[in-house]
Design a protein around this motif. Structure first.
Motif, PDB file in Angstrom:
ATOM      1  N   TYR A 159      51.299  19.035  77.373  1.00  0.00           N
ATOM      2  CA  TYR A 159      52.220  19.403  76.301  1.00  0.00           C
ATOM      3  C   TYR A 159      51.860  18.625  75.041  1.00  0.00           C
ATOM      4  N   ASP A 160      52.233  19.176  73.878  1.00  0.00           N
ATOM      5  CA  ASP A 160      51.980  18.475  72.618  1.00  0.00           C
ATOM      6  C   ASP A 160      53.106  17.472  72.362  1.00  0.00           C
ATOM      7  N   ASP A 161      52.999  16.742  71.251  1.00  0.00           N
ATOM      8  CA  ASP A 161      53.980  15.697  70.959  1.00  0.00           C
ATOM      9  C   ASP A 161      55.346  16.241  70.568  1.00  0.00           C
ATOM     10  N   ASP A 162      55.448  17.544  70.295  1.00  0.00           N
ATOM     11  CA  ASP A 162      56.746  18.163  70.022  1.00  0.00           C
ATOM     12  C   ASP A 162      57.396  18.714  71.291  1.00  0.00           C
ATOM     13  N   GLY A 163      56.748  18.505  72.438  1.00  0.00           N
ATOM     14  CA  GLY A 163      57.306  18.961  73.708  1.00  0.00           C
ATOM     15  C   GLY A 163      57.009  20.402  74.049  1.00  0.00           C
TER      16      GLY A 163
ATOM     17  N   PHE B 240      47.441  14.695  74.315  1.00  0.00           N
ATOM     18  CA  PHE B 240      48.514  15.450  74.956  1.00  0.00           C
ATOM     19  C   PHE B 240      49.250  14.559  75.943  1.00  0.00           C
ATOM     20  N   THR B 241      50.351  15.093  76.468  1.00  0.00           N
ATOM     21  CA  THR B 241      51.144  14.390  77.469  1.00  0.00           C
ATOM     22  C   THR B 241      51.263  15.258  78.708  1.00  0.00           C
TER      23      THR B 241
ATOM     24  N   ASP C  98      46.086   6.318  81.632  1.00  0.00           N
ATOM     25  CA  ASP C  98      45.716   7.419  80.745  1.00  0.00           C
ATOM     26  C   ASP C  98      44.500   8.165  81.294  1.00  0.00           C
TER      27      ASP C  98
ATOM     28  N   TYR D 240      43.601  12.450  76.657  1.00  0.00           N
ATOM     29  CA  TYR D 240      42.761  12.531  75.460  1.00  0.00           C
ATOM     30  C   TYR D 240      41.605  13.488  75.743  1.00  0.00           C
TER      31      TYR D 240
ATOM     32  N   ARG E 114      49.282   9.930  79.026  1.00  0.00           N
ATOM     33  CA  ARG E 114      48.591  10.497  77.864  1.00  0.00           C
ATOM     34  C   ARG E 114      47.216  10.992  78.293  1.00  0.00           C
TER      35      ARG E 114
END
Length: 195
Positions: A137-141, A89-90, A52, A187, A185
């Motif tokens: 990207y956010d958790d919704d892609g 984020f990813t 991470d 942060y 991930r």
């Protein structure tokens, strides 16, 4: 919130920051303060998982996590007040010498500087994203338009001047890039100070 760090320099050997060292050459020569050079540190953060990335904006440091709370710490520049966005984020994609286009918001805020790049700019040493980019990207892609990227302006490391992204020197982002996997991930911690 801020990690307790024991400062220990890298030995630039196997397993350390292999491409860096005294012989690194930059197109924009500038000597960073020692605390912004990559260092192996003990964060004492056992809940920060290996692989991470953690950006602590008030320190101007990015931590790439290893095992047992150890990390490679890099100096970074961050978004200026009002543009820095904290969150989790990813890394959805990565690019070497990435193409760049200012966001519509950047063009609206400063058309004199950004409108001429509305059609984009190919990758290269004068591109604002520098040598490498990690796309957050956010958790919704959805693409957040936040990046961890290189810069051809190393004097901005340790300051809050960007349009929201975290930036490293081109040499340091080139070292970080292969370490971070797609799916990692990231942060971005809130700013505590506003200066």
């Amino acid at each position: 919130m801020l990690p307790e760090v024991s400062r220990r320099k890298f030995s630039f050997g196997v397993g350390a920051v292999g491409i860096l060292g005294a012989s690194s050459v930059s197109a924009h020569p500038f000597t960073l303060p020692e605390h912004f050079l990559p260092q192996l540190v003990n964060t004492r953060q056992r809940d920060w998982l290996p692989g991470d990335v953690h950006v602590v904006p008030d320190e101007f440091h990015l931590y790439f996590m290893l095992e047992n709370g150890r990390a490679i710490r890099y100096g970074v520049g961050v978004g200026r007040t009002g543009l820095y966005e904290s969150g989790v984020f990813t890394v959805a994609r990565k690019a070497e010498w990435p193409w760049w286009r200012p966001t519509n918001a950047m063009i609206r805020r400063n058309p004199e500087q950004y409108a001429r790049f509305a059609d984009g700019m190919p990758g290269g040493p004068n591109n604002p994203l520098g040598a490498r980019a990690l796309y957050l990207y956010d958790d919704d892609g959805h693409d957040t338009y936040l990046r961890i990227h290189g810069t051809n302006a190393p004097r901005t490391i340790g300051s809050a001047v960007s349009n929201g992204c975290a930036r490293l020197t081109n040499e340091h982002v080139t070292d970080l890039y292969p370490r971070v996997d797609v799916g990692a991930r990231v942060y971005l911690y809130p700013k505590v100070t506003t200066a």
